[in-house]
Structure formats: structure tokens, C-alpha cells
Scaffold this motif. Structure first.
Motif, PDB file in Angstrom:
ATOM      1  N   ARG A 206       0.823  -1.208   0.000  1.00 13.36           N
ATOM      2  CA  ARG A 206       0.000   0.000   0.000  1.00 13.36           C
ATOM      3  C   ARG A 206       0.861   1.264   0.000  1.00 13.36           C
ATOM      4  O   ARG A 206       0.549   2.250  -0.675  1.00 13.36           O
ATOM      5  CB  ARG A 206      -0.931  -0.009   1.206  1.00 13.36           C
ATOM      6  N   LEU A 209       2.098   1.915  -3.502  1.00 12.31           N
ATOM      7  CA  LEU A 209       1.028   2.423  -4.375  1.00 12.31           C
ATOM      8  C   LEU A 209       0.731   3.887  -4.087  1.00 12.31           C
ATOM      9  O   LEU A 209       0.447   4.672  -5.003  1.00 12.31           O
ATOM     10  CB  LEU A 209      -0.237   1.584  -4.191  1.00 12.31           C
ATOM     11  N   THR A 210       0.769   4.254  -2.816  1.00 14.86           N
ATOM     12  CA  THR A 210       0.415   5.627  -2.425  1.00 14.86           C
ATOM     13  C   THR A 210       1.636   6.528  -2.274  1.00 14.86           C
ATOM     14  O   THR A 210       1.485   7.716  -1.976  1.00 14.86           O
ATOM     15  CB  THR A 210      -0.355   5.607  -1.092  1.00 14.86           C
ATOM     16  N   GLN A 211       2.859   5.909  -2.423  1.00 11.37           N
ATOM     17  CA  GLN A 211       4.115   6.645  -2.282  1.00 11.37           C
ATOM     18  C   GLN A 211       4.182   7.355  -0.930  1.00 11.37           C
ATOM     19  O   GLN A 211       4.503   8.539  -0.817  1.00 11.37           O
ATOM     20  CB  GLN A 211       4.283   7.649  -3.435  1.00 11.37           C
ATOM     21  N   THR A 212       3.855   6.582   0.118  1.00  6.09           N
ATOM     22  CA  THR A 212       3.859   7.099   1.492  1.00  6.09           C
ATOM     23  C   THR A 212       5.184   6.774   2.166  1.00  6.09           C
ATOM     24  O   THR A 212       5.601   5.613   2.200  1.00  6.09           O
ATOM     25  CB  THR A 212       2.714   6.488   2.305  1.00  6.09           C
ATOM     26  N   VAL A 416      -7.255  -0.038   5.905  1.00  2.56           N
ATOM     27  CA  VAL A 416      -7.076   1.398   5.738  1.00  2.56           C
ATOM     28  C   VAL A 416      -7.289   2.154   7.044  1.00  2.56           C
ATOM     29  O   VAL A 416      -6.663   3.170   7.304  1.00  2.56           O
ATOM     30  CB  VAL A 416      -8.041   1.926   4.649  1.00  2.56           C
ATOM     31  N   ALA A 421      -2.124   6.274   5.231  1.00  5.91           N
ATOM     32  CA  ALA A 421      -2.036   6.442   3.783  1.00  5.91           C
ATOM     33  C   ALA A 421      -3.419   6.684   3.205  1.00  5.91           C
ATOM     34  O   ALA A 421      -4.414   6.215   3.748  1.00  5.91           O
ATOM     35  CB  ALA A 421      -1.407   5.204   3.160  1.00  5.91           C
ATOM     36  N   PRO A 422      -3.515   7.385   2.103  1.00  5.81           N
ATOM     37  CA  PRO A 422      -4.823   7.596   1.471  1.00  5.81           C
ATOM     38  C   PRO A 422      -5.439   6.283   1.057  1.00  5.81           C
ATOM     39  O   PRO A 422      -4.728   5.345   0.684  1.00  5.81           O
ATOM     40  CB  PRO A 422      -4.487   8.451   0.241  1.00  5.81           C
TER      41      PRO A 422
END
Length: 423
Positions: A206, A209-212, A416, A421-422
Motif C-alpha cells: 500500500r 502504491l500511495t508513495q507514502t 485502511v 495512507a490515502p
């Protein structure tokens, strides 16, 4: 799909059992080695010709180094997974603990105990995160109590080892440290069979994917404000624990400053008794927190502890001292039994290797001066006053801080709702 979790089973599979056993043994061994110093620091001080005040700073320096270990191993675990850092950690602190048996002087022993603090700091956060991430959320409170009771089990085993090797066999304190390598090796073997945390793997997907990044997570105002609050809470908790344990064996045996002047054998049996109480308290309170909530159980444990303080600190007969110390550790470690679940539930998925361990160990660092302060108070006012004067304010602080804090009982890791993360 990233962020999804498989349905939970109330029964533990082999990997979950191994993960929990490894975390429990690792924490037990940490406590075993730490409390060896507590039990024999008067003997070490005599051999190395240093004062008890100076000797007490060995435990202080060990505790001060623990946040450093939690920081380093925690960051590693969040980037590369829980499994390998935990194996490196147990290997490191086992070797350092063993080398303490050969320390030629006080300075070398101090350095070794500081290095040991690094390993001890890494153990709890990583072990608790891995165990709690694998345990079904509906049973997290119960297993949290068992996991934290490993601390008391380590103290109990250290007391038994002291009783056998020192009191009965008359062996030097060095043999106690040499002994610590055996159970640590067992923990390493079990840990080598543990699979990586599925929650960590999902979180990594995750985050990509969200570049967190770590900075993104920790810069969230809710996360860093909660971090500061948890450090304060863990300061109170660690002062409560160390304030009721570290000086107590010396109080039981001391011939001056209000000590009870018990024989080493009688004192050790009392220590064994109150550690049994601590184990009982942790398991029961952890289980109750699943039904009544984390905060409720912690607050009630601290409230019940207040009227026990006079019995614990001012009794003068063996029977009453044994009862008071037993009851005190039931409530102190009962409150602690909730903490592995409570801290990991309040931690974001992305930094769960770092977040609970560092807050825990920074609290330990701030509470690290408990033993020198109690020794100083004991010299001027007696041990009873030293115990009561430090314990009562801390119990009140635990009640207040817990009451104003949050809880997230039963939250599902890897979803989530446990991530910043978004979606």
C-alpha cells in the motif's frame, strides 16, 4: 488486494504460535538479564569497590540506551520486515549479556550494560508488533497480557537462578550472566521458524502504491501528537513498574535506612511470590481488557493500587510484606498486561515497528532515574518513604493520563483504518 485481510480464526496456527512464543521468550530473556543486575548489584558494587549510588546508574544507563535500540531496530523493521531484525537483535543482546560474566571492572561492565540496553530496546517493540499483528484481533487483549507477563517471568527466573546459584550453591554473580545465553539461544531457534508479518507485507504494498514515506506518516499532526502523549504515558507506566520493583530486593535485605534485614533466601522467596502475582495480574487484566476496554482496566488497576501502598511500603513482618508486594504486582503488571495490545492498536501500520517500541523506551528513559532517586530518598528518609513517595504520584499520573487518552480496541491491522495512507 493491498489493504485486505483474510478472515480471522480464533485458533492460532503454527506460525502464529511460533511468532508469539518467540516474542514471549525474547521479552522474558530481556527481563531475566535486566533483573540479574537488580538482584546482585550490591554484590557487584562490593566486588568493584563502588557505592550503591554509583552502581545504581548501571540500570539507569541500560534504560537510557533502550530508546536508541528501539529507534534503530524499529526503523529497520518497518523498512525490511520484522523477522530478520528480531533475529539479529536476540543474537546481539545474548552475546553482550554473556560477556557481562567476564567484565574485569565497573567501567567495562557499564559499557556492556549500555550495549545490552540497545538490544533490550529493540526487542519489545518488534516482538510485540509481530505478535500482535499475527494474533486474531478478538484475542489480542488476552495474548497481550500473556506477552507482557514474560517480563515478570524473566524476573521470576532471575530470582530462581539467584536462589540456586548464589544462595544455595554460593557461586559468583558472574555465573548468572553466563547462564543467560541458553534460553536466548532457544528463542533464536524458534524465531528462525517464524514467517514474515503479513500485515507488514500488505502495508509495504500500500505504501508503494500511495508513495507514502516515514516522514509523511510521522508529520501527520495526529500521529506526532499521539506519539508525545504515549511517551508521557509510558514514562508513568515505567516509573510505576521500576518504582515498585528495582529497589525492592535491596529494601528487603538492607540492614540500614529502614531496610527489613531479611536473609537472602527469605527476600528471594518474596520476590518469587510477587512475580507470580505479576504474571497472574497481567494475564487476567489483559483478558478483561478485551471485554471492558483497555482504558477501563488500566484505570481500575491503578485505583486499586493506591490503598495497597501502605501495606507494600511500611509493613514490617514477612507475611504482610509478602502479601503487600504480591498485591502490588498484581495491579501494576495487571495494568501493564494491557499495554502490548494498547500501544500496537494506537500505532499506524506503516511505522508499527518504530512507534510502540520508541514511545515505550523513551518513557523508560525518562523513568530511568527512579532507582538512584529512591536510593537517595532511602538514605535520608528510609526505604518505606522512598517507595511510597515515588509510587503514589505515579499511580495518580497513570489514572489521569489513561483517562484523557484514546483507545482502539479490536481494530483490524492491515486495513485502511489502521493506516494514514490515502485509501
Amino acid at each position: 488486494m493491498a489493504g485486505t485481510v483474510a478472515p480471522e480464526s480464533p485458533r492460532l496456527d503454527a506460525d502464529q504460535r511460533n511468532s508469539f512464543a518467540a516474542a514471549y521468550l525474547g521479552w522474558t530473556m530481556d527481563a531475566f538479564d535486566y533483573f540479574l543486575v537488580v538482584l546482585v548489584y550490591a554484590d557487584i558494587a562490593k566486588q568493584f569497590h563502588v557505592s550503591l549510588d554509583k552502581m545504581a546508574f548501571i540500570t539507569t544507563m541500560t534504560l537510557i540506551m533502550r530508546p536508541v535500540g528501539a529507534f534503530l531496530f524499529g526503523l529497520w523493521a518497518d523498512r525490511k520486515g520484522r523477522r530478520i531484525p528480531l533475529m539479529v537483535d536476540v543474537t546481539f543482546y545474548s552475546i553482550v549479556g554473556f560477556l557481562c560474566a567476564f567484565a574485569p571492572n565497573f567501567t567495562v561492565l557499564m559499557v556492556l550494560r549500555m550495549l545490552y540496553g540497545l538490544g533490550m530496546g529493540g526487542e519489545w517493540g518488534l516482538g510485540a508488533s509481530l505478535a500482535m499483528e499475527k494474533i486474531p484481533s478478538s484475542r489480542r487483549g488476552f495474548f497481550s497480557g500473556i506477552l507482557q507477563s514474560g517480563y515478570s517471568m524473566g524476573y521470576l527466573l532471575a530470582s530462581l537462578a539467584y536462589l540456586v546459584l548464589d544462595t544455595w550453591w554460593g557461586l559468583s554473580w558472574r555465573w548468572l550472566f553466563a547462564l543467560s545465553i541458553v534460553p536466548a539461544a532457544i528463542s533464536l531457534i524458534i524465531r528462525s521458524r517464524v514467517r514474515e508479518s503479513e500485515v507488514w507485507e500488505q502495508t509495504q504494498q500500500r505504501a508503494k502504491l500511495t508513495q507514502t514515506s516515514f516522514r509523511d506518516v510521522f508529520s501527520n499532526p495526529v500521529i506526532w501528537r499521539r506519539f508525545i502523549f504515549l511517551v508521557l504515558l509510558m514514562t508513568a507506566f515505567n516509573w510505576m513498574s521500576h518504582g515498585t520493583q528495582d529497589v525492592y530486593p535491596t529494601f528487603l535485605k538492607a540492614k540500614v535506612d529502614g531496610g527489613l534485614h531479611l536473609t537472602a533466601s527469605h527476600a528471594t522467596w518474596i520476590v518469587i511470590g510477587y512475580n507470580i502475582g505479576a504474571i497472574i495480574g497481567g494475564v487476567i487484566a489483559g483478558g478483561l481488557s478485551e471485554r471492558f476496554g483497555r482504558k477501563t482496566v488500566i484505570i481500575w488497576a491503578a485505583v486499586i493500587g493506591l490503598p495497597i501502598v501502605p501495606l507494600f511500603a511500611y509493613s514490617h513482618t514477612v507475611g504482610m510484606i509478602a502479601l503487600g508486594s504480591f498485591l502490588m504486582q498484581v495491579i501494576v503488571q495487571g495494568a501493564w498486561g494491557v499495554i502490548p495490545a494498547h500501544l500496537t492498536e494506537l500505532s499506524p501500520d506503516e511505522i508499527r515497528g518504530f512507534y510502540p517500541g520508541v514511545t515505550y523506551q523513551l518513557g523508560n528513559c525518562l523513568a530511568a532515574f527512579n532507582l538512584p532517586i529512591q536510593e537517595r530518598l532511602a538514605q535520608s528518609h528510609g526505604y518505606g518513604f522512598a517507595l511510597a513517595a515515588t509510587i503514589v504520584p505515579v499511580l495518580l499520573a497513570v489514572i489521569l493520563l489513561t483517562a484523557i487518552g484514546k483507545e482502539r480496541r479490536g481494530v483490524r491491522f492491515g486495513t485502511v483504518e489502521t493506516s494514514v495512507a490515502p485509501a
